[in-house]
Write a protein that holds these residues in place. Structure first.
Motif, PDB file in Angstrom:
ATOM      1  N   VAL A 130      34.177 104.663 118.790  1.00 51.84           N
ATOM      2  CA  VAL A 130      35.299 105.010 117.594  1.00 51.84           C
ATOM      3  C   VAL A 130      35.917 103.398 117.499  1.00 51.84           C
ATOM      4  CG1 VAL A 130      37.262 105.989 116.747  1.00 51.84           C
ATOM      5  CG2 VAL A 130      35.493 107.347 117.810  1.00 51.84           C
ATOM      6  N   LEU A 131      36.370 102.835 118.498  1.00 46.55           N
ATOM      7  CA  LEU A 131      37.034 101.640 118.457  1.00 46.55           C
ATOM      8  C   LEU A 131      36.074 100.537 117.717  1.00 46.55           C
ATOM      9  CD1 LEU A 131      38.842 101.323 121.682  1.00 46.55           C
ATOM     10  CD2 LEU A 131      39.951 101.558 119.472  1.00 46.55           C
ATOM     11  N   VAL A 132      34.743 100.534 118.113  1.00 46.94           N
ATOM     12  CA  VAL A 132      33.923  99.420 117.681  1.00 46.94           C
ATOM     13  C   VAL A 132      33.710  99.816 116.329  1.00 46.94           C
ATOM     14  CG1 VAL A 132      31.556  98.711 117.621  1.00 46.94           C
ATOM     15  CG2 VAL A 132      32.784  98.987 120.017  1.00 46.94           C
ATOM     16  N   ILE A 133      33.503 100.951 115.965  1.00 47.30           N
ATOM     17  CA  ILE A 133      33.373 101.209 114.497  1.00 47.30           C
ATOM     18  C   ILE A 133      34.411 100.938 113.572  1.00 47.30           C
ATOM     19  CG2 ILE A 133      32.730 102.981 112.729  1.00 47.30           C
ATOM     20  CD1 ILE A 133      30.688 104.140 114.883  1.00 47.30           C
ATOM     21  N   LEU A 134      35.796 101.523 113.805  1.00 43.31           N
ATOM     22  CA  LEU A 134      36.890 101.272 113.024  1.00 43.31           C
ATOM     23  C   LEU A 134      37.691  99.943 113.214  1.00 43.31           C
ATOM     24  CD1 LEU A 134      38.333 105.046 113.556  1.00 43.31           C
ATOM     25  CD2 LEU A 134      36.864 103.968 111.576  1.00 43.31           C
ATOM     26  N   VAL A 135      37.501  99.475 114.231  1.00 46.99           N
ATOM     27  CA  VAL A 135      38.402  98.452 114.470  1.00 46.99           C
ATOM     28  C   VAL A 135      37.524  97.032 114.074  1.00 46.99           C
ATOM     29  CG1 VAL A 135      39.395  96.791 116.327  1.00 46.99           C
ATOM     30  CG2 VAL A 135      39.741  99.188 116.397  1.00 46.99           C
ATOM     31  N   ALA A 136      36.427  97.107 114.093  1.00 47.40           N
ATOM     32  CA  ALA A 136      35.153  95.741 113.626  1.00 47.40           C
ATOM     33  C   ALA A 136      35.766  95.432 112.422  1.00 47.40           C
ATOM     34  CB  ALA A 136      33.949  96.413 113.653  1.00 47.40           C
ATOM     35  N   GLY A 137      35.743  96.439 111.522  1.00 46.69           N
ATOM     36  CA  GLY A 137      36.213  95.995 109.825  1.00 46.69           C
ATOM     37  C   GLY A 137      37.704  95.712 109.976  1.00 46.69           C
ATOM     38  N   GLN A 138      38.472  96.042 110.586  1.00 44.20           N
ATOM     39  CA  GLN A 138      39.962  95.468 110.276  1.00 44.20           C
ATOM     40  C   GLN A 138      40.085  93.952 110.942  1.00 44.20           C
ATOM     41  OE1 GLN A 138      42.375  97.557 109.263  1.00 44.20           O
ATOM     42  NE2 GLN A 138      40.599  99.024 108.867  1.00 44.20           N
ATOM     43  N   PHE A 139      39.311  93.527 111.752  1.00 39.31           N
ATOM     44  CA  PHE A 139      39.506  92.044 112.192  1.00 39.31           C
ATOM     45  C   PHE A 139      38.214  91.157 111.647  1.00 39.31           C
ATOM     46  CE2 PHE A 139      41.496  94.594 115.478  1.00 39.31           C
ATOM     47  CZ  PHE A 139      42.733  93.855 115.375  1.00 39.31           C
ATOM     48  N   GLY A 140      37.585  91.899 110.708  1.00 36.03           N
ATOM     49  CA  GLY A 140      36.452  90.993 110.019  1.00 36.03           C
ATOM     50  C   GLY A 140      35.429  90.830 111.119  1.00 36.03           C
ATOM     51  N   GLU A 141      35.087  91.457 111.941  1.00 35.95           N
ATOM     52  CA  GLU A 141      34.021  91.457 112.944  1.00 35.95           C
ATOM     53  C   GLU A 141      32.854  92.571 112.559  1.00 35.95           C
ATOM     54  OE1 GLU A 141      35.926  90.395 117.111  1.00 35.95           O
ATOM     55  OE2 GLU A 141      35.666  92.663 116.869  1.00 35.95           O
ATOM     56  N   GLY A 142      31.837  92.263 112.675  1.00 34.65           N
ATOM     57  CA  GLY A 142      30.811  93.217 112.370  1.00 34.65           C
ATOM     58  C   GLY A 142      30.753  94.096 113.787  1.00 34.65           C
ATOM     59  N   PRO A 143      29.885  95.246 113.631  1.00 32.17           N
ATOM     60  CA  PRO A 143      29.789  95.966 114.962  1.00 32.17           C
ATOM     61  C   PRO A 143      29.428  95.459 116.120  1.00 32.17           C
ATOM     62  CG  PRO A 143      28.383  96.850 113.206  1.00 32.17           C
ATOM     63  CD  PRO A 143      29.163  95.808 112.654  1.00 32.17           C
ATOM     64  N   VAL A 144      28.347  94.526 115.732  1.00 34.78           N
ATOM     65  CA  VAL A 144      27.813  93.838 117.219  1.00 34.78           C
ATOM     66  C   VAL A 144      28.894  92.944 117.865  1.00 34.78           C
ATOM     67  CG1 VAL A 144      26.110  92.422 118.051  1.00 34.78           C
ATOM     68  CG2 VAL A 144      25.540  94.202 116.438  1.00 34.78           C
ATOM     69  N   GLN A 145      29.629  92.283 117.032  1.00 36.10           N
ATOM     70  CA  GLN A 145      30.618  91.216 117.495  1.00 36.10           C
ATOM     71  C   GLN A 145      31.750  92.196 118.154  1.00 36.10           C
ATOM     72  OE1 GLN A 145      30.668  88.056 118.139  1.00 36.10           O
ATOM     73  NE2 GLN A 145      32.770  88.292 119.074  1.00 36.10           N
ATOM     74  N   ALA A 146      32.324  93.388 117.628  1.00 31.86           N
ATOM     75  CA  ALA A 146      33.185  94.188 117.973  1.00 31.86           C
ATOM     76  C   ALA A 146      32.620  94.700 119.594  1.00 31.86           C
ATOM     77  CB  ALA A 146      33.357  95.225 117.234  1.00 31.86           C
ATOM     78  N   SER A 147      31.347  95.137 119.594  1.00 33.36           N
ATOM     79  CA  SER A 147      30.876  95.666 120.752  1.00 33.36           C
ATOM     80  C   SER A 147      30.862  94.746 122.008  1.00 33.36           C
ATOM     81  CB  SER A 147      29.483  96.152 120.511  1.00 33.36           C
ATOM     82  OG  SER A 147      28.885  96.560 121.653  1.00 33.36           O
ATOM     83  N   ILE A 148      30.616  93.442 121.973  1.00 33.37           N
ATOM     84  CA  ILE A 148      30.643  92.426 122.504  1.00 33.37           C
ATOM     85  C   ILE A 148      32.137  91.975 123.216  1.00 33.37           C
ATOM     86  CG2 ILE A 148      30.187  89.853 123.114  1.00 33.37           C
ATOM     87  CD1 ILE A 148      27.959  90.268 121.264  1.00 33.37           C
ATOM     88  N   THR A 149      33.064  91.964 121.973  1.00 37.54           N
ATOM     89  CA  THR A 149      34.352  91.686 122.391  1.00 37.54           C
ATOM     90  C   THR A 149      35.049  92.951 123.263  1.00 37.54           C
ATOM     91  OG1 THR A 149      34.742  90.578 120.305  1.00 37.54           O
ATOM     92  CG2 THR A 149      36.602  91.544 121.264  1.00 37.54           C
ATOM     93  N   ARG A 150      34.702  94.217 122.984  1.00 39.78           N
ATOM     94  CA  ARG A 150      35.439  95.230 123.595  1.00 39.78           C
ATOM     95  C   ARG A 150      34.761  95.119 125.060  1.00 39.78           C
ATOM     96  NH1 ARG A 150      38.123  99.148 125.284  1.00 39.78           N
ATOM     97  NH2 ARG A 150      37.428 101.328 125.388  1.00 39.78           N
ATOM     98  N   SER A 151      33.578  95.114 125.165  1.00 34.72           N
ATOM     99  CA  SER A 151      32.891  95.169 126.615  1.00 34.72           C
ATOM    100  C   SER A 151      33.460  94.031 127.387  1.00 34.72           C
ATOM    101  CB  SER A 151      31.398  95.165 126.510  1.00 34.72           C
ATOM    102  OG  SER A 151      31.018  96.289 125.485  1.00 34.72           O
TER     103      SER A 151
END
Length: 177
Positions: A130-151
């Motif tokens: 949920v964080l990857v999908i919803l937060v990715a757009g809020q910070f201008g990241e794509g889902p892959v970048q959000a996944s890498i950042t969160r992990s």
């Protein structure tokens, strides 16, 4: 206040601290993990003041060093599993509208919740997705970048928690009362 009264008070305080020694150590260890994660996050200039690093360090810190290591490994496995899965479906399925976003959340949460029902190591996977999908757009990241950042942030928080558990009042589970 008489000297005898003060001495009695200090004896009671000392007895209280001794009676709950493992709990006091845990308190100090968790506080040290949170503050260390905060300092490292600031030093590395991690977004959101290192929120996920700090939360992870606090969540995985346990009463024993071994417990912290196990909790860290489980949390990282669940986080990476959920983040990678969300990155894949987020990259493959467009989700720019309310309905498409709701649909992708169903595709993210339901399968990961089922996996978590069979394997508790994945109980944080739906949350991470949920964080990857919803937060990715809020910070201008794509889902892959959000996944890498969160992990990465979770891994850093976990490493900090384990190091602190090994350094600050290290406690073996069989020594605790």
């Amino acid at each position: 206040m008489a000297t005898d009264d003060r001495l009695t008070i200090w004896r009671h305080i000392g007895a209280f601290v001794r009676a709950y020694k493992p709990r006091w150590r845990f308190c100090v260890r968790m506080t040290a993990a949170g503050l260390t994660a905060f300092a490292v996050s600031r030093f590395l200039d991690i977004p959101l003041q290192g929120l996920w690093v700090i939360i992870t360090a606090i969540v995985v810190t346990q009463m024993s060093a071994g417990g912290s290591l196990r909790a860290t490994l489980e949390y990282i496995v669940g986080t990476v599993g959920g983040a990678v899965y969300a990155a894949i479906i987020g990259a493959l399925i467009p989700h720019g509208t309310f309905l498409s976003e709701a649909g992708i959340l169903v595709l993210a949460i339901a399968p990961l919740a089922l996996v978590a029902a069979f394997n508790p190591n994945f109980r944080v996977a739906p949350f991470s997705a949920v964080l990857v999908i919803l937060v990715a757009g809020q910070f201008g990241e794509g889902p892959v970048q959000a996944s890498i950042t969160r992990s990465s942030e979770v891994a850093l928080g976990g490493v900090i928690a384990v190091i602190i558990s090994l350094v600050v009042f290290p406690e073996r589970a069989h020594h605790m009362r």
